[in-house]
Motif scaffolding. Structure first.
Motif, PDB file in Angstrom:
ATOM      1  N   ASP A 127       0.853  -1.180   0.000  1.00  0.00           N
ATOM      2  CA  ASP A 127       0.000   0.000   0.000  1.00  0.00           C
ATOM      3  C   ASP A 127       0.893   1.235   0.000  1.00  0.00           C
ATOM      4  O   ASP A 127       1.585   1.494   0.981  1.00  0.00           O
ATOM      5  CB  ASP A 127      -0.892  -0.014   1.240  1.00  0.00           C
ATOM      6  CG  ASP A 127      -1.867   1.155   1.261  1.00  0.00           C
ATOM      7  OD1 ASP A 127      -1.467   2.276   0.877  1.00  0.00           O
ATOM      8  OD2 ASP A 127      -3.020   0.951   1.665  1.00  0.00           O
ATOM      9  N   PRO A 128       0.913   2.002  -1.114  1.00  0.00           N
ATOM     10  CA  PRO A 128       1.799   3.161  -1.194  1.00  0.00           C
ATOM     11  C   PRO A 128       1.491   4.233  -0.149  1.00  0.00           C
ATOM     12  O   PRO A 128       2.402   4.878   0.356  1.00  0.00           O
ATOM     13  CB  PRO A 128       1.592   3.692  -2.612  1.00  0.00           C
ATOM     14  CG  PRO A 128       0.428   2.968  -3.183  1.00  0.00           C
ATOM     15  CD  PRO A 128       0.147   1.780  -2.332  1.00  0.00           C
ATOM     16  N   GLU A 129       0.226   4.417   0.192  1.00  0.00           N
ATOM     17  CA  GLU A 129      -0.131   5.425   1.193  1.00  0.00           C
ATOM     18  C   GLU A 129       0.400   5.011   2.563  1.00  0.00           C
ATOM     19  O   GLU A 129       0.902   5.819   3.331  1.00  0.00           O
ATOM     20  CB  GLU A 129      -1.649   5.611   1.254  1.00  0.00           C
ATOM     21  CG  GLU A 129      -2.058   6.669   2.258  1.00  0.00           C
ATOM     22  CD  GLU A 129      -3.562   6.754   2.443  1.00  0.00           C
ATOM     23  OE1 GLU A 129      -3.969   7.469   3.369  1.00  0.00           O
ATOM     24  OE2 GLU A 129      -4.310   6.125   1.678  1.00  0.00           O
ATOM     25  N   TYR A 130       0.294   3.736   2.877  1.00  0.00           N
ATOM     26  CA  TYR A 130       0.749   3.205   4.160  1.00  0.00           C
ATOM     27  C   TYR A 130       2.259   2.947   4.133  1.00  0.00           C
ATOM     28  O   TYR A 130       2.886   2.799   5.163  1.00  0.00           O
ATOM     29  CB  TYR A 130      -0.021   1.910   4.448  1.00  0.00           C
ATOM     30  CG  TYR A 130       0.054   1.410   5.851  1.00  0.00           C
ATOM     31  CD1 TYR A 130      -0.312   2.207   6.935  1.00  0.00           C
ATOM     32  CD2 TYR A 130       0.478   0.114   6.119  1.00  0.00           C
ATOM     33  CE1 TYR A 130      -0.250   1.733   8.229  1.00  0.00           C
ATOM     34  CE2 TYR A 130       0.538  -0.371   7.415  1.00  0.00           C
ATOM     35  CZ  TYR A 130       0.173   0.442   8.457  1.00  0.00           C
ATOM     36  OH  TYR A 130       0.240  -0.025   9.744  1.00  0.00           O
ATOM     37  N   ASN A 131       2.817   2.871   2.915  1.00  0.00           N
ATOM     38  CA  ASN A 131       4.241   2.614   2.693  1.00  0.00           C
ATOM     39  C   ASN A 131       4.689   1.312   3.341  1.00  0.00           C
ATOM     40  O   ASN A 131       5.742   1.223   3.948  1.00  0.00           O
ATOM     41  CB  ASN A 131       5.097   3.788   3.196  1.00  0.00           C
ATOM     42  CG  ASN A 131       6.521   3.703   2.677  1.00  0.00           C
ATOM     43  OD1 ASN A 131       6.760   3.147   1.608  1.00  0.00           O
ATOM     44  ND2 ASN A 131       7.461   4.218   3.435  1.00  0.00           N
ATOM     45  N   ASP A 132       3.834   0.292   3.204  1.00  0.00           N
ATOM     46  CA  ASP A 132       4.134  -1.000   3.797  1.00  0.00           C
ATOM     47  C   ASP A 132       3.188  -2.039   3.193  1.00  0.00           C
ATOM     48  O   ASP A 132       2.215  -1.699   2.518  1.00  0.00           O
ATOM     49  CB  ASP A 132       3.927  -0.938   5.312  1.00  0.00           C
ATOM     50  CG  ASP A 132       4.758  -1.970   6.061  1.00  0.00           C
ATOM     51  OD1 ASP A 132       5.379  -2.841   5.413  1.00  0.00           O
ATOM     52  OD2 ASP A 132       4.795  -1.901   7.304  1.00  0.00           O
ATOM     53  N   ASP A 133       3.486  -3.309   3.475  1.00  0.00           N
ATOM     54  CA  ASP A 133       2.579  -4.376   3.078  1.00  0.00           C
ATOM     55  C   ASP A 133       1.372  -4.370   4.006  1.00  0.00           C
ATOM     56  O   ASP A 133       1.512  -4.134   5.211  1.00  0.00           O
ATOM     57  CB  ASP A 133       3.277  -5.740   3.172  1.00  0.00           C
ATOM     58  CG  ASP A 133       4.271  -5.957   2.045  1.00  0.00           C
ATOM     59  OD1 ASP A 133       4.154  -5.271   1.008  1.00  0.00           O
ATOM     60  OD2 ASP A 133       5.156  -6.804   2.205  1.00  0.00           O
ATOM     61  N   MET A 134       0.203  -4.630   3.426  1.00  0.00           N
ATOM     62  CA  MET A 134      -1.034  -4.682   4.210  1.00  0.00           C
ATOM     63  C   MET A 134      -1.808  -5.928   3.848  1.00  0.00           C
ATOM     64  O   MET A 134      -1.813  -6.352   2.696  1.00  0.00           O
ATOM     65  CB  MET A 134      -1.904  -3.462   3.927  1.00  0.00           C
ATOM     66  CG  MET A 134      -1.369  -2.197   4.529  1.00  0.00           C
ATOM     67  SD  MET A 134      -2.570  -0.873   4.445  1.00  0.00           S
ATOM     68  CE  MET A 134      -3.899  -1.554   5.412  1.00  0.00           C
ATOM     69  N   ALA A 135      -2.485  -6.478   4.838  1.00  0.00           N
ATOM     70  CA  ALA A 135      -3.356  -7.624   4.609  1.00  0.00           C
ATOM     71  C   ALA A 135      -4.721  -7.115   4.152  1.00  0.00           C
ATOM     72  O   ALA A 135      -5.259  -6.165   4.715  1.00  0.00           O
ATOM     73  CB  ALA A 135      -3.497  -8.439   5.885  1.00  0.00           C
ATOM     74  N   VAL A 136      -5.243  -7.757   3.118  1.00  0.00           N
ATOM     75  CA  VAL A 136      -6.585  -7.466   2.616  1.00  0.00           C
ATOM     76  C   VAL A 136      -7.361  -8.776   2.630  1.00  0.00           C
ATOM     77  O   VAL A 136      -6.821  -9.828   2.266  1.00  0.00           O
ATOM     78  CB  VAL A 136      -6.528  -6.886   1.183  1.00  0.00           C
ATOM     79  CG1 VAL A 136      -7.923  -6.689   0.617  1.00  0.00           C
ATOM     80  CG2 VAL A 136      -5.748  -5.583   1.172  1.00  0.00           C
ATOM     81  N   LEU A 137      -8.605  -8.714   3.074  1.00  0.00           N
ATOM     82  CA  LEU A 137      -9.455  -9.896   3.086  1.00  0.00           C
ATOM     83  C   LEU A 137     -10.230  -9.974   1.775  1.00  0.00           C
ATOM     84  O   LEU A 137     -10.938  -9.035   1.419  1.00  0.00           O
ATOM     85  CB  LEU A 137     -10.433  -9.837   4.257  1.00  0.00           C
ATOM     86  CG  LEU A 137      -9.820  -9.682   5.647  1.00  0.00           C
ATOM     87  CD1 LEU A 137     -10.922  -9.559   6.697  1.00  0.00           C
ATOM     88  CD2 LEU A 137      -8.899 -10.852   5.961  1.00  0.00           C
ATOM     89  N   ILE A 138     -10.063 -11.094   1.055  1.00  0.00           N
ATOM     90  CA  ILE A 138     -10.839 -11.331  -0.162  1.00  0.00           C
ATOM     91  C   ILE A 138     -11.949 -12.313   0.216  1.00  0.00           C
ATOM     92  O   ILE A 138     -11.689 -13.499   0.438  1.00  0.00           O
ATOM     93  CB  ILE A 138      -9.957 -11.921  -1.295  1.00  0.00           C
ATOM     94  CG1 ILE A 138      -8.683 -11.088  -1.498  1.00  0.00           C
ATOM     95  CG2 ILE A 138     -10.773 -12.055  -2.578  1.00  0.00           C
ATOM     96  CD1 ILE A 138      -8.898  -9.650  -1.899  1.00  0.00           C
TER      97      ILE A 138
END
Length: 156
Positions: A127-138
């Motif tokens: 996530d560029p805004e968070y500047n880190d990897d983020m978990a997303v639930l599909i």
């Protein structure tokens, strides 16, 4: 607010007033990370959530079963919502939302505050805004459920 703000609030709650993060290992988690399918008990949401924020890669491609409420968020997009819970920062008058982005084509049909039981595959993405990897639930499966008796999240 946006997901970055939600996660920042969670970090503050998690670290407590003294600023010291609660340290725990995978052995302290109330579920078995060696399994591909994780059932998150209502009382374990806080620990699961914080561990997923800190170490999203551990959960990549795992299936989770978790309960939460719908939080509509314009930044989430048409086919997504925040699946979250309320956490107490210091007192009952000071509640904040902690949650994860959940993608589903059914998202537009859900109402703000609606409680859902979700089966989802975790995807980790940058996530560029968070500047880190983020978990997303599909989301794979979503069903209505009753609100929890005690809907607050505790990080212990």
């Amino acid at each position: 607010g946006n997901i970055k703000a939600i996660n920042k609030i969670a970090q503050i709650i998690y670290e407590g007033r003294d600023g010291q993060a609660q340290e725990f290992t995978d052995a302290d988690l109330p579920f078995d990370l060696s399994q591909n399918e994780l059932y998150i008990n209502d009382d374990d949401y806080g620990l699961w959530y914080m561990d997923m924020l800190d170490h999203p890669q551990k959960y990549h491609n795992k299936t989770v079963h978790v309960k939460g409420m719908v939080i509509k968020n314009g930044a989430a997009g048409k086919n997504a919502f925040i699946l979250g819970r309320q956490a107490m920062v210091c007192c009952a008058d000071d509640l904040s939302t902690v949650g994860l982005l959940c993608e589903s084509r059914l998202a537009p049909t859900f109402k703000e505050g609606q409680w859902l039981q979700v089966e989802a595959q975790v995807h980790v993405q940058y996530d560029p805004e968070y500047n880190d990897d983020m978990a997303v639930l599909i989301a794979k499966d979503i069903v209505d459920c009753d609100p929890m008796e005690d809907p607050l999240v505790y990080f212990s």
